[in-house]
Motif scaffolding. Structure first.
Motif, PDB file in Angstrom:
ATOM      1  N   TRP A  67       0.964  -0.972   0.108  1.00 29.67           N
ATOM      2  CA  TRP A  67      -0.026   0.098  -0.559  1.00 29.67           C
ATOM      3  C   TRP A  67       1.142   1.457   0.044  1.00 29.67           C
ATOM      4  N   LEU A  68       0.825   1.946  -1.152  1.00 29.56           N
ATOM      5  CA  LEU A  68       1.255   3.308  -0.838  1.00 29.56           C
ATOM      6  C   LEU A  68       0.560   5.022  -0.325  1.00 29.56           C
ATOM      7  N   ILE A 110       5.064  -0.892  -8.422  1.00 29.81           N
ATOM      8  CA  ILE A 110       4.548  -1.290  -7.672  1.00 29.81           C
ATOM      9  C   ILE A 110       4.151  -2.610  -7.219  1.00 29.81           C
ATOM     10  N   ILE A 150       9.671   6.402 -10.953  1.00 33.08           N
ATOM     11  CA  ILE A 150      10.052   5.278  -9.249  1.00 33.08           C
ATOM     12  C   ILE A 150      10.985   4.083  -9.434  1.00 33.08           C
ATOM     13  N   VAL A 178       9.367   6.157   0.111  1.00 30.05           N
ATOM     14  CA  VAL A 178       8.414   5.727   0.766  1.00 30.05           C
ATOM     15  C   VAL A 178       8.880   3.893   1.065  1.00 30.05           C
ATOM     16  N   THR A 221      10.707  -0.356   0.644  1.00 27.51           N
ATOM     17  CA  THR A 221      11.703   0.918  -0.115  1.00 27.51           C
ATOM     18  C   THR A 221      11.437   1.140  -1.771  1.00 27.51           C
ATOM     19  N   LEU A 255      10.489   7.235  -5.188  1.00 32.00           N
ATOM     20  CA  LEU A 255       9.756   8.171  -5.616  1.00 32.00           C
ATOM     21  C   LEU A 255      10.672   9.518  -6.116  1.00 32.00           C
ATOM     22  N   ALA A 314       2.559   6.890   2.113  1.00 37.18           N
ATOM     23  CA  ALA A 314       2.351   8.352   1.048  1.00 37.18           C
ATOM     24  C   ALA A 314       2.653   9.892   2.458  1.00 37.18           C
ATOM     25  N   LEU A 338       6.771   1.340   1.537  1.00 41.62           N
ATOM     26  CA  LEU A 338       5.821   0.026   1.633  1.00 41.62           C
ATOM     27  C   LEU A 338       4.711  -0.379   2.823  1.00 41.62           C
ATOM     28  N   SER A 349      -0.836   7.250   6.028  1.00 40.35           N
ATOM     29  CA  SER A 349      -0.473   5.799   5.349  1.00 40.35           C
ATOM     30  C   SER A 349       1.470   5.957   5.231  1.00 40.35           C
TER      31      SER A 349
END
Length: 382
Positions: free
Chosen positions: A276-277, A351, A336, A375, A359, A362, A311, A377, A309
């Motif tokens: 999940w981003l 993704i 990405i 990020v 990780t 981005l 993000a 995830l 999240s």
């Protein structure tokens, strides 16, 4: 298992996440009990009737086309099984039903992950009517695939071949075999109506890389094989698009090459989860790029960031909206892990190669300048 204005398209939220999670529109877990054994059926015998003079026999090519489903069924129909999953709580026993296909003489059976989700017992019923217990070896929730194993196969059960889904083309004849509404051994035929299809089911996540077919698929077909005209499995059916919980000519299958890619992990007991981003976004286009004076015209405009999240923790910034339009840009994701991103479809697919805890880097345009945002995830919220 669609047309909007250009402005509306820009603000339609699409959650970026890995894989292809469970679609409630179709389901092996629909709670249908299986209604009957697969059998030879009966046939009627009638006296021959002379055909009118103007009736012509079908050309050989057409006769062959009309018997594709029959040929596939005769060869591999008994490789298709009913998957009966039971769950229990403190008050009730519940059961759902789906379909599976034998892919290895060692007793390996592929089905859809949502068919066996949360089950305490999984029973396999073969075309002969024989029932045996099976073990869930591994599941891939992202692609909605599960691998089961029985200790032995009944004598004479064929093994279906996983084909090369990269060779599938729009217009190819396909055959689905399964147990829609508990009707074991049901055969339907259609064509491939799209490849590499992306679809965002209501209340679900964006899925990419699917095979779309008009071969009738209904609840209970979940986890069943989609064969090509050669009798090779080119997909595992998982969901439909329908306003009535029944077939309207749009069904989706996970490509066989995706299945083959995860099978070694599943056989070793992997429980693969979607990552999940935590954003919603829309494709950057030329018009928006000119409007905001950007140096690129491809990427993903971040429309919203889910609080808490991955993000959000990484500091991604959403756009600011004014009514139905974007008043001010936030971050625009353009790459990405150093590879350019064209739009939401590609971002989700790229993704999709990762697992929770991975990780990614981005590359974003922020205030007109490129920045790198790392990020980690997370797991898709249940």
């Amino acid at each position: 298992m669609e047309q909007t204005s250009s402005i509306q398209r820009r603000i339609v939220p699409l959650l970026v996440a890995i894989g292809f999670l469970i679609a409630g529109a179709i389901g092996g877990m629909a709670g249908f009990s299986l209604a009957g054994e697969r059998g030879a059926g009966t046939s009627a015998v009638s006296s021959p009737i002379a055909a009118p003079a103007e009736v012509q026999a079908l050309p050989v090519a057409e006769m062959q086309a009309t018997t594709v489903a029959g040929q596939v069924y005769q060869r591999y129909g008994e490789a298709v099984v009913d998957v009966i999953a039971r769950t229990s709580d403190s008050f009730f026993d519940r059961h759902g039903a789906g379909t599976g296909v034998v892919i290895d003489q060692r007793g390996l059976i592929v089905t859809a992950a949502h068919v066996v989700e949360g089950t305490s017992t999984v029973e396999i019923r073969f075309a002969t009517g024989e029932r045996v217990s099976s073990r869930v070896l591994g599941t891939d929730e992202a692609n909605d695939i599960a691998l089961l194993r029985v200790d032995r196969l009944p004598a004479g059960v064929p093994v279906a071949v996983l084909g090369d889904s990269d060779r599938v083309q729009v217009g190819d004849v396909v055959v689905a075999i399964g147990s829609p509404f508990g009707l074991s051994g049901t055969v339907t035929q259609g064509i491939v109506s799209a490849v590499n299809r992306s679809w965002n089911p209501p209340g679900g996540r964006l899925r990419t890389g699917l095979i779309q077919t008009d071969a009738p698929i209904n609840p209970g077909n979940s986890g069943g094989p989609l064969f090509d005209a050669r009798g090779e499995v080119i997909g595992i059916t998982i969901m439909i698009e329908s306003p009535i919980r029944g077939n309207v000519g749009i069904g989706f299958a996970v490509p066989s090459n995706t299945v083959k890619r995860v099978l070694p992990q599943l056989e070793q007991g992997a429980q693969l989860e979607p990552a999940w981003l935590g954003i919603s976004g829309t494709d950057l286009d030329v018009e928006q790029a000119r409007r905001f004076g950007l140096s690129v015209d491809r990427g993903v405009i971040v429309l919203s960031v889910v609080p808490g999240s991955p993000a959000a923790r990484a500091g991604l910034r959403p756009a600011q909206a004014s009514g139905l339009d974007i008043a001010q840009l936030g971050d625009v994701i353009v790459a990405i892990d150093g590879q350019p991103v064209v739009g939401m479809q590609e971002l989700a697919a790229r993704i999709g190669a990762h697992q929770p805890g991975d990780t990614v880097e981005l590359t974003v345009l922020r205030d007109g300048r490129e920045q790198t945002v790392r990020v980690t995830l997370g797991r898709w919220p249940k």
